[in-house]
Design an enzyme around this catalytic site. Structure first.
Site, mmCIF file in Angstrom:
data_model
loop_
_atom_site.group_PDB
_atom_site.id
_atom_site.type_symbol
_atom_site.label_atom_id
_atom_site.label_comp_id
_atom_site.label_asym_id
_atom_site.label_seq_id
_atom_site.Cartn_x
_atom_site.Cartn_y
_atom_site.Cartn_z
ATOM 1 N N ASP A 203 1.290 -25.540 -73.114
ATOM 2 C CA ASP A 203 2.008 -25.252 -71.874
ATOM 3 C C ASP A 203 2.544 -26.582 -71.363
ATOM 4 O O ASP A 203 2.154 -27.650 -71.840
ATOM 5 C CB ASP A 203 1.028 -24.630 -70.857
ATOM 6 C CG ASP A 203 1.728 -24.022 -69.637
ATOM 7 O OD1 ASP A 203 2.971 -24.062 -69.562
ATOM 8 O OD2 ASP A 203 1.020 -23.520 -68.754
ATOM 9 N N HIS A 204 3.448 -26.526 -70.417
ATOM 10 C CA HIS A 204 3.855 -27.737 -69.711
ATOM 11 C C HIS A 204 3.043 -27.839 -68.434
ATOM 12 O O HIS A 204 2.926 -26.867 -67.691
ATOM 13 C CB HIS A 204 5.348 -27.686 -69.359
ATOM 14 C CG HIS A 204 6.230 -27.849 -70.552
ATOM 15 N ND1 HIS A 204 7.366 -27.097 -70.745
ATOM 16 C CD2 HIS A 204 6.141 -28.666 -71.628
ATOM 17 C CE1 HIS A 204 7.937 -27.463 -71.875
ATOM 18 N NE2 HIS A 204 7.201 -28.406 -72.433
ATOM 19 N N TRP A 370 3.974 -22.341 -66.403
ATOM 20 C CA TRP A 370 4.234 -20.983 -66.889
ATOM 21 C C TRP A 370 5.103 -20.984 -68.147
ATOM 22 O O TRP A 370 6.008 -20.184 -68.287
ATOM 23 C CB TRP A 370 4.878 -20.109 -65.807
ATOM 24 C CG TRP A 370 4.134 -20.100 -64.516
ATOM 25 C CD1 TRP A 370 2.813 -20.401 -64.314
ATOM 26 C CD2 TRP A 370 4.654 -19.776 -63.227
ATOM 27 N NE1 TRP A 370 2.478 -20.280 -62.992
ATOM 28 C CE2 TRP A 370 3.601 -19.902 -62.294
ATOM 29 C CE3 TRP A 370 5.893 -19.381 -62.758
ATOM 30 C CZ2 TRP A 370 3.751 -19.653 -60.937
ATOM 31 C CZ3 TRP A 370 6.048 -19.133 -61.411
ATOM 32 C CH2 TRP A 370 4.990 -19.272 -60.518
ATOM 33 N N HIS A 371 4.796 -21.921 -69.042
ATOM 34 C CA HIS A 371 5.500 -22.006 -70.322
ATOM 35 C C HIS A 371 4.500 -21.877 -71.472
ATOM 36 O O HIS A 371 4.461 -22.735 -72.348
ATOM 37 C CB HIS A 371 6.239 -23.347 -70.448
ATOM 38 C CG HIS A 371 7.464 -23.451 -69.619
ATOM 39 N ND1 HIS A 371 8.112 -24.651 -69.388
ATOM 40 C CD2 HIS A 371 8.183 -22.518 -68.947
ATOM 41 C CE1 HIS A 371 9.173 -24.444 -68.619
ATOM 42 N NE2 HIS A 371 9.229 -23.158 -68.347
ATOM 43 N N PRO A 372 3.698 -20.815 -71.514
ATOM 44 C CA PRO A 372 2.724 -20.731 -72.600
ATOM 45 C C PRO A 372 3.407 -20.504 -73.948
ATOM 46 O O PRO A 372 4.332 -19.685 -74.061
ATOM 47 C CB PRO A 372 1.861 -19.527 -72.203
ATOM 48 C CG PRO A 372 2.750 -18.684 -71.347
ATOM 49 C CD PRO A 372 3.626 -19.645 -70.606
#
Length: 439
Positions: A203-204, A370-372
């Protein structure tokens, strides 16, 4: 821990995201190829980025080389750059960075925003791909249903799982594909021992709350909440409501002197409101912050005009470049920007601005962006944690493919929607190649 929302809707994350169109860095894809995934290098995937684009930007030699026109996904650059975004870009120039198209030849630098917007409407995959195909007799869309298990034996050709980086590995495990010891623990019958399923989640990390107050507001915000602006959108799909409200801009910078000088490790994202804009109604829950500490930190910002620069750590080390940006003359002089320097509750014992203070700040104010991705990583059979091969077929299982952000071996250097679209377009060619001529 962080709250990561599921996009349980037609179109998935493309229906719920901020519509930013960011491909990632060319080196991301070359890295994928170097890990044993031939045909995923930048030059190979660029074809698919261009294939799905309907780029609405000006015709320039760089745009024509790196962008596509006529594809299903509208990519619409920010129309008019407002004063705040211009000051942000000028601040980047003062720090020695170019203003550029981050989806062009190089990513490093400052940029206005491209949005996945087509004709003034959110260009989700549901809108761009499913809607035109909805009347086909061989397509059946079943929504509001829960998938419990994948049964490939009943498929004439294959089953494709595209449930995202959180749900795809879960579905595989429920279907008996995963680490044998883990499935045994839960009394799930093992179909294939694939230990990488659910591993390698990436994730980020977002660092939030870095806010500046200003003496003057952004004109674009003033002109948005008016009847003419709403009417312009309702009747003509034009005006400020055709994109996220306000002025936004991004930057990709390198904070370390090691490695490739054109491979950024931090992404900045300019947001045209101070971090306290909802006065604690939603943000503490969204980002998993302690509400009382959040309110203590942000209460002095209530009813103040200003802006926030969110910082997303790609390959992180430092956040001091961001402070230098906020202190550039373009933002100080034009907007009288002043950093909200109230110490974060819990970090009062550290000298403000010191390395220890920022380390403490990150511990308190970082959360998921919210970048899984990467929980069903792509890789050769020699990679013990690879779940799918370079053609996205699940190892040791026949008739099963995964096509979504979970197959990224390494997360891209930017928002993940564009790269996921590219993966899907490339997978569609794999599927056509594999089944061409078969009944």
């Amino acid at each position: 821990s962080a709250t990561i929302p599921h996009a349980r809707v037609l179109g998935g994350g493309s229906t719920t995201n901020g519509m930013l169109y960011v491909r990632g860095n060319r080196r991301d894809f070359d890295h994928w190829a170097a890990l044993g995934n031939p045909s995923w290098d930048y030059q190979s995937v660029l074809y698919y980025f261009k294939k799905f684009e309907d780029y609405q930007g000006h015709k320039t030699p760089e745009a024509e080389e790196y962008h596509g026109r006529g594809g299903p996904i509208g990519v619409t650059p920010e129309g008019k750059t407002g004063k705040l975004a211009r000051a942000f870009l000028h601040g980047g120039l003062q720090l020695g960075y170019d203003v550029r198209d981050p989806n062009g030849e190089e990513q490093m630098g400052f940029a206005t925003t491209d949005y996945t917007v087509c004709g003034g409407i959110r260009c989700s995959t549901a809108w761009a791909y499913l809607r035109p195909a909805a009347s086909r007799p061989n397509l059946h869309i079943l929504h509001s249903a829960t998938v419990l298990k994948v049964l490939t034996a009943r498929a004439r050709r294959e089953v494709i799982v595209s449930a995202g980086a959180l749900a795809s590995p879960k579905l595989l495990m429920l279907s008996g594909v995963g680490a044998q010891y883990h499935l045994d623990e839960h009394h799930v019958k093992v179909v294939a021992d694939v230990p990488g399923v659910g591993q390698n989640l990436q994730d980020h990390l977002g660092v939030y709350g870095l806010a500046w107050t200003t003496k003057t507001s952004s004109p674009s915000m003033d002109n948005t909440f008016t009847f003419p602006a709403v009417a312009q959108y309702v009747h003509h799909r034009k005006g400020p409501w055709t994109k996220p409200v306000g002025e936004y801009a991004s930057a990709w910078v390198k904070t370390r002197n090691d490695g490739d000088p054109y491979y950024p490790d931090v992404q900045f994202y300019l947001s045209p409101a101070v971090f306290s804009m909802d006065m604690g109604l939603f943000l503490p829950y969204i980002y998993n912050f302690d509400k009382s500490k959040y309110l203590e930190y942000t209460r002095p910002l209530f009813n103040h005009q200003g802006f926030t620069v969110n910082l997303f750590l790609l390959r992180p080390k430092s956040i001091k470049v961001l402070m230098a940006l906020g202190n550039t003359t373009s933002l100080r002089k034009q907007f009288q920007a002043k950093f909200h320097d109230k110490p974060v509750p819990g970090c009062e014992g550290e000298a403000f601005g010191s390395h220890k203070y920022w380390a403490c700040y990150v511990q308190h104010m970082a959360s998921s962006f919210w970048h899984p991705t990467s929980s069903c990583k792509m890789g050769p059979s020699s990679d013990p944690l690879a779940v799918v091969n370079p053609r996205l077929r699940v190892h040791r299982v026949s008739g099963l493919r995964v096509v979504d952000a979970s197959v990224m071996p390494i997360i891209v250097s930017g928002n993940t929607n564009a790269a996921t679209l590219m993966i899907a377009e490339k997978a569609s060619d794999f599927i056509k190649e594999d089944w061409n001529g078969h009944g």
